[in-house]
Design a protein around this motif. Structure first.
Motif: not given
Length: 431
Positions: A251, A253, A256
């Motif tokens: 992840d 983002s 993450g």
């Protein structure tokens, strides 16, 4: 006569070790094949994981019947039935490749489900037989740890072997898997023929016959009941720790792991290193398992695992560390959050837990051991249930918060090692 009996035991042990490796071979075929089906259905991760799910689901349905089969026809015939079932499962998966679209995928899932029956039956055979051939206790645990090492080795090599044959699974079609299917079916056929002629006798410990009277059941033993919960929890912990870690590191983002570059590739390498550490842990512990009790090993490893998980949850990505990861052909240094390193180290701890829990839970069951093994296999379904709960928490409260599930699971296993594993039902006749 004594030498003949000893040679028979050695042959049986070697055969069980080979079956341990076959279990991992069958299970790990699902992952690369799942990637192909994922591509066929426009990149759906759910579709890609359904083959693995069907493997685990089979345990729920086959666990107890496999235990009853073991009691009725013995270890060798149950193993033969399992290998034959595995051949059918792989054959059905092969046939699915010639059927396009959704019908082909449904046929593949049926093959994966039947292959799960095979794995469950073989597991039902090898765990108690190695434990009984070792005479129970520490020696029985040692044999299962050695078998677990071969299981981990096959688990590490199978995806690499499949990858070498089909190349990039994300770009492959199911016809590219045909060489793998041919080899898998040949392995099953050869294993069936060899085992058919190998003279394996059921171990005397826990042996039952047509005139055996079962006054109670495996459920009558408290340490076994608590052990079934421990194995349910263990498989969920073993799968959940690296599984969620892959999602966390992949992840990119804010939620993450904060990796840059090819985060997905790094995440896969980190997870592979976790499984490699499990192999190392099993191999290393097999040298001293005959001298150290399962209770001691479980107590130490669960304590360390709890410390590692708590530190990972608290430290998160507050700092970055460099760690060596296994890429499949070599080791490379990558920079990851400190939490990732701590969670990967849990692989050393989880490596000994399956054999130790099985050893503790079946100790002193005697004639109830075969039925208990089947119940144990049914509880492997925890590998599908707990990671699902963990990832639900990850979606709603954050990745690292979700590790409260593995933490609670490890805490229960620590309780089991310290208190729950004591046999308080020694008054029940087991001969």
């Amino acid at each position: 006569m004594e030498n003949k009996k000893q040679n028979g035991s050695i042959i049986a042990i070697i055969t069980m070790m080979f079956l341990y490796a076959m279990i991992s071979f069958v299970t790990n075929l699902a992952a690369p094949i799942g990637v192909i089906w994922k591509g066929a259905f426009e990149g759906s991760n759910t579709v890609g994981m359904l083959g693995n799910m069907m493997n685990f689901l089979a345990y729920l349905f086959m666990g107890i019947p496999a235990g009853k089969l073991l009691t009725k026809i013995g270890y060798k015939k149950t193993a033969l039935a399992g290998i034959g079932t595995g051949f059918v499962g792989v054959l059905i998966q092969f046939i699915s490749g010639s059927i396009s679209g959704t019908p082909g995928f449904v046929v593949y899932l049926l093959g994966a489900f039947i292959s799960g029956f095979c794995v469950c039956m073989l597991n039902t055979v090898v765990n108690p037989m190695l434990n009984l051939l070792g005479g129970g206790g520490n020696r029985g645990n040692q044999l299962n740890l050695i078998g677990g090492t071969l299981n981990s080795l096959a688990g590490t090599l199978t995806p690499l072997f499949v990858g070498a044959l089909i190349g990039d699974a994300a770009k492959a079609s199911f016809s590219d898997v045909n060489p793998v299917m041919y080899i898998a079916m040949a392995v099953f056929a050869a294993a069936f023929i060899v085992l058919l002629f190998v003279p394996i006798q059921d171990p005397e410990m826990g042996k039952t016959g047509a005139d055996t009277v079962f006054e109670h059941s495996a459920w009558s033993f408290r340490h076994f009941v608590l052990g079934t919960i421990a194995i349910f929890v263990y498989v969920g912990v073993e799968v959940g720790i690296p599984g969620t870690l892959i999602f966390y590191l992949s992840d990119t983002s804010e939620a993450g792991g904060g990796l840059t570059g090819n985060a997905a590739a790094i995440a896969g390498s980190v997870a592979a290193t976790y499984w490699l550490l499990m192999l190392i842990g099993r191999f290393g512990s097999s040298f001293f398992a005959s001298k150290v009790s399962s209770k001691t090993m479980m107590t130490c490893t669960t304590t360390v695992a709890m410390i590692l998980i708590v530190l990972a949850m608290l430290l998160g990505k507050s700092s970055q560390v460099s760690m060596p990861v296994f890429t499949g052909s070599s080791f490379e240094m990558v920079t990851v959050p400190v939490a990732a390193l701590l969670l990967v180290l849990c692989g050393l701890c989880t490596s000994i837990m399956w054999a130790s829990i099985f050893n503790l839970a079946t100790e002193g069951l005697g004639k109830y051991t075969a039925a208990a093994s089947g119940i144990f296999m049914m509880m492997v379904v925890g590998g599908g249930v707990l990671p699902l709960i963990q990832n639900f928490i990850a979606d709603n409260a954050g990745y690292l918060t979700s590790y409260i599930i593995p933490l609670a699971g490890v805490a229960y296993m620590c309780y089991y090692a310290l208190i729950g594993s004591k046999n308080v039902n020694k008054d029940i006749p087991v001969d």
